[in-house]
Scaffold this motif. Structure first.
Motif, short mmCIF file in Angstrom:
data_model
loop_
_atom_site.label_atom_id
_atom_site.label_comp_id
_atom_site.label_asym_id
_atom_site.label_seq_id
_atom_site.Cartn_x
_atom_site.Cartn_y
_atom_site.Cartn_z
N LYS A 65 0.84 -1.21 0.00
CA LYS A 65 0.00 0.00 0.00
C LYS A 65 0.87 1.25 0.00
O LYS A 65 0.60 2.22 -0.71
CB LYS A 65 -0.92 0.01 1.23
CG LYS A 65 -2.06 -0.96 1.14
CD LYS A 65 -2.88 -0.86 2.42
CE LYS A 65 -3.93 -1.95 2.49
NZ LYS A 65 -4.66 -1.93 3.76
N GLN A 66 1.93 1.22 0.81
CA GLN A 66 2.82 2.39 0.89
C GLN A 66 3.53 2.61 -0.43
O GLN A 66 3.71 3.75 -0.87
CB GLN A 66 3.81 2.22 2.03
CG GLN A 66 3.16 2.29 3.40
CD GLN A 66 4.13 2.03 4.52
OE1 GLN A 66 5.34 2.01 4.33
NE2 GLN A 66 3.60 1.80 5.71
N LEU A 67 3.95 1.53 -1.09
CA LEU A 67 4.63 1.66 -2.38
C LEU A 67 3.70 2.23 -3.44
O LEU A 67 4.13 2.98 -4.31
CB LEU A 67 5.18 0.31 -2.84
CG LEU A 67 6.42 -0.18 -2.10
CD1 LEU A 67 6.77 -1.60 -2.54
CD2 LEU A 67 7.59 0.74 -2.32
N LYS A 68 2.41 1.90 -3.37
CA LYS A 68 1.45 2.45 -4.33
C LYS A 68 1.41 3.97 -4.24
O LYS A 68 1.19 4.65 -5.23
CB LYS A 68 0.07 1.85 -4.10
CG LYS A 68 -0.06 0.46 -4.64
CD LYS A 68 -1.52 0.11 -4.85
CE LYS A 68 -1.66 -1.24 -5.49
NZ LYS A 68 -1.29 -1.26 -6.89
N GLY A 69 1.66 4.49 -3.04
CA GLY A 69 1.69 5.94 -2.87
C GLY A 69 2.88 6.58 -3.57
O GLY A 69 2.93 7.79 -3.73
N LEU A 70 3.84 5.77 -3.98
CA LEU A 70 5.03 6.29 -4.67
C LEU A 70 4.95 6.13 -6.18
O LEU A 70 5.91 6.38 -6.88
CB LEU A 70 6.28 5.57 -4.15
CG LEU A 70 6.61 5.77 -2.68
CD1 LEU A 70 7.80 4.91 -2.30
CD2 LEU A 70 6.89 7.22 -2.38
N LEU A 74 7.85 6.32 -9.47
CA LEU A 74 8.40 5.10 -10.05
C LEU A 74 8.03 5.00 -11.52
O LEU A 74 6.98 5.47 -11.93
CB LEU A 74 7.88 3.87 -9.30
CG LEU A 74 8.25 3.79 -7.83
CD1 LEU A 74 7.53 2.61 -7.17
CD2 LEU A 74 9.75 3.63 -7.67
N PRO A 75 8.89 4.35 -12.32
CA PRO A 75 8.55 4.18 -13.74
C PRO A 75 7.26 3.37 -13.90
O PRO A 75 6.95 2.52 -13.07
CB PRO A 75 9.74 3.40 -14.30
CG PRO A 75 10.84 3.59 -13.31
CD PRO A 75 10.19 3.80 -11.99
N LYS A 76 6.54 3.61 -14.97
CA LYS A 76 5.31 2.87 -15.25
C LYS A 76 5.63 1.39 -15.43
O LYS A 76 6.66 1.03 -15.95
CB LYS A 76 4.63 3.40 -16.51
CG LYS A 76 4.20 4.85 -16.41
CD LYS A 76 3.04 5.00 -15.46
CE LYS A 76 2.59 6.43 -15.40
NZ LYS A 76 2.02 6.83 -14.17
N GLY A 77 4.70 0.55 -14.98
CA GLY A 77 4.84 -0.89 -15.16
C GLY A 77 5.56 -1.61 -14.04
O GLY A 77 5.77 -2.79 -14.10
N LEU A 78 5.94 -0.89 -12.99
CA LEU A 78 6.62 -1.56 -11.88
C LEU A 78 5.65 -1.85 -10.78
O LEU A 78 4.70 -1.22 -10.56
CB LEU A 78 7.75 -0.69 -11.36
CG LEU A 78 8.90 -0.51 -12.32
CD1 LEU A 78 9.94 0.43 -11.74
CD2 LEU A 78 9.56 -1.82 -12.65
#
Length: 78
Positions: A65-70, A74-78
Motif C-alpha cells: 500500500k505504501q509503495l502504491k503511494g510512490l 516510479l517508472p510505469k509498469g513496476l
C-alpha cells in the motif's frame, strides 16, 4: 555526503528520501522483476537470507500500500 545528497535530491525534486531508501527501493524492484533471492542477497550484502526475504521478497500488504503511494515517482509498469 549529506550535503551532496540534499543538493541532488533538490535538483531532482525528490521528497525527503534517505539514501538508504533508494537501496531498499532497488532491492524491492529487483524482487518484483523476478531476480532470484540469492542474487539479491549477494548484491545487497546480506549474510542472513532471512533479511532479504523479510525486506524484499513477498512484501507485506501494508508495504505494498505504501509503495502504491510512490507510483508518481516510479517508472510505469513496476
Amino acid at each position: 555526503v549529506s550535503r551532496v545528497w540534499r543538493a541532488a535530491r533538490a535538483k531532482a525534486k525528490l521528497p525527503d528520501v534517505k539514501i538508504h531508501d533508494l537501496r531498499r527501493t532497488f532491492g524491492t524492484l529487483l524482487a518484483q522483476a523476478g531476480v532470484s533471492s540469492l542474487f539479491i542477497q549477494n548484491w545487497m550484502g546480506h549474510t542472513d537470507p532471512s533479511v532479504t526475504r523479510e525486506h524484499y521478497i513477498g512484501l507485506p500488504e501494508e508495504t505494498q500500500k505504501q509503495l502504491k503511494g510512490l507510483e508518481w515517482i516510479l517508472p510505469k509498469g513496476l
